[in-house]
Design an enzyme around this catalytic site. Structure first.
Site, short mmCIF file in Angstrom:
data_model
loop_
_atom_site.label_atom_id
_atom_site.label_comp_id
_atom_site.label_asym_id
_atom_site.label_seq_id
_atom_site.Cartn_x
_atom_site.Cartn_y
_atom_site.Cartn_z
N GLU A 162 -0.36 -1.56 3.89
CA GLU A 162 1.05 -1.40 3.54
C GLU A 162 1.67 -0.12 4.10
OE1 GLU A 162 1.55 -1.96 -0.66
OE2 GLU A 162 0.68 -3.96 -0.63
N GLU A 354 -3.40 -9.38 -0.82
CA GLU A 354 -3.03 -8.95 -2.17
C GLU A 354 -2.02 -9.94 -2.74
OE1 GLU A 354 -1.56 -4.99 -2.85
OE2 GLU A 354 -3.10 -4.10 -1.55
#
Ligand code: IFM
Length: 446
Positions: A162, A354
């Site tokens: 991320e 995720e």
């Protein structure tokens, strides 16, 4: 629902969120140690000093994951454990991950290793952090060191998790470490994180080794059908999704974002976009929720969404049912997201790296009946299954998270785990959602 043979069924964690033991084994301070120690940065003054004590309890945690029936564990290596000053290798730090990997393999669990999940060594932040180009080179050195130590057993390598959050929350809105609040700087940090990914990818080669990075996506849903709504969604999508995806896919930075991003282009040197476009074997797709966007009458009005390049639009409150974090639950968006990335990338293999939800969980008579989370996983797995049915090459699904853990600026207030953690006693209680996911995994591994 049946999934392809070899599908990865896993759960994910990140070093600072679970390990604790911040002063053991010679670990150096990270930006998150510094940030959490400062007044008012993390809810309740919480820190990752102890977290889930995974550093000491990893055999128990891996045992629980394996007993559930999951076949993969996505974890991150703490750079300041392996290189306390960001540059010098610590044998003791590496030894922890050596033990962790051996434990996983002894339990028949595939290690899926992430090199950077936000815990930058403080010494490197002091030297300029991600806004400094040199940090990308330091990261490539670090990647090579970890690869040399563990590459005989670890085949799955994820460079950066991320970069959106590391750059924009860390250097733009300032709600994450190191707390910088300058959007132009955040864009430069984003470029260097992507550069770090590309430089590291070159070092992560070996027989059967697969390289990836994990991007968080927030698909933009226009709250209306006018051209202005479509334009607002395009803007949001540009900075949140395409700005990271496109250069990794070799498409370069999206022109519409660069045009709105001030002097950003000045930090991109000749050859950088080729480095960032290093071939990857799969892309980690982190998905939680979409964003509902609407245009503002005044195109120059600042957005309520603290991102650079966004003017003239608002992100609307999410419609219920919400998670405890206030996030929308939209499984159908996961199907369309996977389909979109697959089409844009020419069929790149994807892994949901995720996906998960925080809810208020209670241990009652030694059990946690988290029906809302069971439902969340069921619907999102259905969404993945739908994407597979549409021809998308999805190779795995990782729940966030294996354990309730340190949820960054929210401290310990948001529980995402398949396993409940009592942070007073460190007692683990497997939740119903963990059993559910394990049952689906087992049924598909027969
Ligand atoms: O806990 C985080 C994780 O570190 C990165 N992705 C989102 C999760 C939930 O907020």
């Amino acid at each position: 629902m049946t999934f392809p043979a070899g599908f990865l069924w896993g759960a994910a964690t990140a070093s600072y969120q679970v390990e604790g033991a911040v002063s053991e084994g010679g670990r150096g301070p990270s930006i998150w140690d510094t940030f959490a120690a400062a007044d008012g940065k993390v809810l309740g003054g919480a820190t990752g000093d102890v977290a889930c004590d995974h550093y000491h309890r990893y055999p128990e945690d891996i045992g629980l994951l394996a007993d559930l029936g999951l076949n993969a564990y996505r974890f991150s290596v703490a750079w300041p454990r392996v290189m306390p000053d960001g540059r010098t290798t610590s044998a003791a730090g590496l030894a922890f991950y050596d033990r962790l990997v051996d434990e996983l393999l002894s339990r028949g669990v595939l290690p899926v290793l992430t090199l950077y999940h936000w815990d930058l060594p403080q010494a490197l932040e002091d030297a300029g952090g991600w806004p400094s180009r040199d940090t990308a080179s330091r990261f490539a050195d670090y990647a090579a060191v970890v690869h040399a130590a563990l590459g005989d057993r670890v085949r799955q390598w994820t460079t950066v998790n991320e970069p959106f959050c590391a750059a924009f929350l860390g250097y733009g809105s300032g709600v994450h470490a190191p707390g910088g609040q300058d959007h132009a700087t955040a864009l430069v940090a984003a470029h260097h994180l992507l550069l770090a990914h590309g430089l590291a990818a070159r070092a992560l080669t070996g027989p059967g080794h697969e390289v990836s990075l994990a991007l968080n996506f927030a698909p933009a849903i226009p709250d209306g059908s006018s051209p202005a709504h479509a334009e607002a969604a395009r803007k949001f999508d540009g900075i949140h999704n395409r700005f990271f995806l496109d250069p990794v896919l070799g498409r370069g930075y999206p022109a519409d974002v660069v045009a709105a991003a001030g002097r950003f282009a000045e930090c991109v040197r000749d050859g950088d976009t080729d480095v960032i476009a290093a071939p990857i074997d799969w892309l980690g797709v982190n998905y939680y929720a979409p964003a509902r966007v609407t245009p503002l009458d005044d195109p120059q009005a600042p957005s309520n969404c603290p991102l650079p390049t966004l003017r003239g639009l608002d992100v609307l409150p999410a419609p219920p049912p919400l998670t405890a974090f206030g996030w929308e639950q939209s499984p159908a968006t996961l199907t369309s997201l996977l389909t979109w990335i697959s089409a844009r990338s020419g069929g790149l293999p994807l892994v949901v790296a995720e996906n998960g939800a925080s809810f208020v969980d209670k241990v009652v008579d030694g059990r946690v009946y988290d029906a809302a989370r069971v439902n969340y996983f069921m619907e999102h797995l259905r969404a993945v299954h739908d994407a597979l049915g549409l021809g998308v090459d999805v190779r795995g699904y990782f729940a966030w998270s294996l354990l309730d853990n340190f949820e960054w600026a929210m401290g310990y207030t948001q529980r995402f785990g398949l396993i409940h953690v009592d942070f007073e006693t460190q007692r683990r209680t497997v939740k119903e959602s963990g059993r559910f996911l394990g049952r689906v995994a087992k049924a598909n591994s027969l």
